[in-house]
Scaffold this active site. Structure first.
Site: not given
Length: 286
Positions: A144, A157
């Site tokens: 990401s 995350y």
């Protein structure tokens, strides 16, 4: 080695929705044979039906990538079904966001790391011997922009996606050192129009956590302002990068700009992200 996906067996995890579903469609259109999996059987079935309509041979399976033994069995099943495996797209992931480190429950960390990090490790280790045996393998791991830029309330995350980056770069070094026939691509998507923000609320409720007004507002801002690139476009960029043999694929201008920001201001960027956090979300409801 041949970078084209045509005729190759490609495994896509988290193929029931979002980027994974669209990657499966792009691969199908370009002539790949597929093995797709997800925890949502209904949505996975929809992906498989569409991929078959596009002309692909498709193997499907229910799979929780956080379950190591299940992933190992899955790799053996796919190899037995197709006879060979060339590519693994370790795409399955969850958001695991919306709470500060002080607020976050241990269950959020456990589940986020199980899926986002260990899911990638499980998939890579289970399929790597098959990819090597194919003589033309490719590991594609999805990180990401939060694999190099950290943001408030996304500690679980970010921890998972930073770790995916380190794991994948170590894997690439090993493949080069040993001169094994496996390319490695690391993917850093920016804001893509998927249901990842909305699913944060569902995940919280599944863990018995009632979303706060701040979390509800955050989800709305993400869906309306930050998750902008169509998943179909993101998937094309990813597969284009794979076919180009790119070691690193940044998906979207936000991913590229975040990368530049961290490189330019490695010490100062947290202050900028904190200021942006206050501007977008405030601190009410925490």
């Amino acid at each position: 080695m041949n970078n084209s996906v045509r005729g190759k067996v490609a495994v896509v995890t988290g193929a029931g929705s979002g980027i994974g579903r669209q990657v499966a469609f792009v691969l199908a259109k370009r002539g790949a044979r597929l093995a797709v999996c997800d925890v949502d059987d209904t949505r996975l079935g929809e992906t498989a039906d569409r991929a078959r309509a596009l002309g692909a041979e498709v193997h499907t399976a229910h799979l929780d990538v956080g379950d190591r033994a299940a992933v190992q069995r899955y790799a053996a099943d796919v190899a037995a079904h197709h006879g060979v495996v060339h590519q693994i797209y370790n795409n399955a992931g969850i958001s695991g966001g919306g709470q500060t480190v002080l607020e976050a429950d241990w269950e959020v960390y456990d589940r986020t790391l199980a899926v986002n990090l260990f899911g990638v490790i499980h998939g890579t280790k289970a399929f790597l011997p098959h990819l090597i045996a194919s003589g033309d393998g490719h590991v594609v791991n999805v990180s990401s922009l939060n694999g190099y830029l950290a943001q408030p309330t996304l500690s679980a995350y970010c921890a998972s996606k930073f770790a995916v980056r380190g794991f994948t770069e170590a894997l690439r070094s090993e493949m080069l050192t040993e001169r094994l026939p496996v390319r490695v691509t690391l993917v850093h998507p920016g804001g893509v129009k998927t249901d990842i923000a909305t699913s944060t609320l569902s995940q919280a409720r599944d863990l018995g956590i009632t979303p706060t007004p701040s979390q509800l507002a955050r989800t709305r801002v993400y869906n309306e302002k930050l998750l902008r690139m169509p998943a179909e476009q993101a998937a094309r960029i990813i597969v284009d990068g794979v076919e180009a043999g790119s070691p690193r694929v940044r998906v979207g201008s936000d991913a590229r700009n975040a990368d530049r920001l961290v490189r330019l201001l490695p010490r100062g960027y947290p202050r900028l992200t904190a200021a942006l956090e206050r501007r977008l979300f405030g601190t009410a409801g925490r």
